[in-house]
Design an enzyme around this catalytic site. Sequence first.
Site, PDB file in Angstrom:
ATOM      1  N   CYS A  73       0.864  -1.184   0.000  1.00 44.56           N
ATOM      2  CA  CYS A  73       0.000   0.000   0.000  1.00 44.56           C
ATOM      3  C   CYS A  73       0.900   1.233   0.000  1.00 44.56           C
ATOM      4  CB  CYS A  73      -0.925   0.004   1.215  1.00 44.56           C
ATOM      5  SG  CYS A  73      -2.036   1.431   1.276  1.00 44.56           S
ATOM      6  N   HIS A 150      -2.566  -5.091 -10.493  1.00 44.47           N
ATOM      7  CA  HIS A 150      -3.398  -4.015 -11.039  1.00 44.47           C
ATOM      8  C   HIS A 150      -3.700  -4.265 -12.511  1.00 44.47           C
ATOM      9  CE1 HIS A 150      -3.211  -0.892  -7.818  1.00 44.47           C
ATOM     10  NE2 HIS A 150      -2.153  -1.608  -7.458  1.00 44.47           N
ATOM     11  N   GLU A 198     -10.325  -0.371  -5.404  1.00 44.91           N
ATOM     12  CA  GLU A 198      -9.297  -1.142  -4.708  1.00 44.91           C
ATOM     13  C   GLU A 198      -9.834  -2.507  -4.288  1.00 44.91           C
ATOM     14  OE1 GLU A 198      -6.380   0.405  -2.056  1.00 44.91           O
ATOM     15  OE2 GLU A 198      -7.160   2.446  -2.271  1.00 44.91           O
ATOM     16  N   CYS A 207      -5.075   5.908  -4.362  1.00 43.68           N
ATOM     17  CA  CYS A 207      -4.404   4.612  -4.265  1.00 43.68           C
ATOM     18  C   CYS A 207      -2.979   4.798  -4.758  1.00 43.68           C
ATOM     19  CB  CYS A 207      -5.141   3.553  -5.085  1.00 43.68           C
ATOM     20  SG  CYS A 207      -4.334   1.936  -5.090  1.00 43.68           S
ATOM     21  N   GLY A 210      -1.941   2.115  -7.181  1.00 49.37           N
ATOM     22  CA  GLY A 210      -2.685   2.344  -8.424  1.00 49.37           C
ATOM     23  C   GLY A 210      -2.066   3.461  -9.248  1.00 49.37           C
TER      24      GLY A 210
END
Length: 263
Positions: A73, A150, A198, A207, A210
Amino acid sequence: MAQRFHKMHGLGNDFVIIDARHGGAPMEAARARAIADRRTGVGCDQLIVLEPSDVADVRMRIWNADGTEVESCGNATRCVVLLEGRGLTIETLGGVLTGRLDGDGASIDMGHPRFGWEDIPLAYAMDTAAMPVGWEDLQAPFAVNVGNPHVVFFVEDADAVDLARLGPQIETDPLFPERVNVNVASREGGALRLRVWERGAGLTQACGTGACATAVAAIRKGLVQSPVEVRLPGGALTIDWAPDRPIHMSGPAVHVFSGELVE
């Protein structure tokens, strides 16, 4: 027993951070869901637990709001650097990250992206730069693992996509055995506009991984040049990347308040 926590956020992507390096109640899915609940708990997108590490300054474990433990994260990593008030290395399930203080936030070395279909992972082999799959108007995504998986869709207007409806369909598609984070992005001059569904948390204000995945995809496709500003609903991140180099992410982090969990 009371357990101290910190509420922090990176561009509105919010976290409850518990420092368990000197002891503390063990974390499991039901407890993580209870703490993350915005009506009956503290409320957060992700729960972060800091533990001792044998390979870095600290180990960071991450639970999504649905109780699933995940690998990485980016926004939480910046928050941990700010909380510690110094540069440090952080062990995650997605690898060891390096962070340093940078203005009102932090700059993070997010490691190298991985592009192999088995690295995402996908259920079977295919071209990850233009996957021959689609969901309604979202077609031919770019897949990349930046510590977590992703897919990135480039569209004319990211804000016009019904991501609240399509996001969970794509996240849980059997093509993604470990589920997937879903990004929709559009160009704004030399910058990128991004919204993210997410995995395990739903639509969030920002994010970090992301933003990294989307910037890498856009640079690989020749849509933008590095460094690139990635504009999310909660604010902007700067992503710097070139082939054979690690991804560098810079952006703000905020300490909101501290408190105690009494359970």
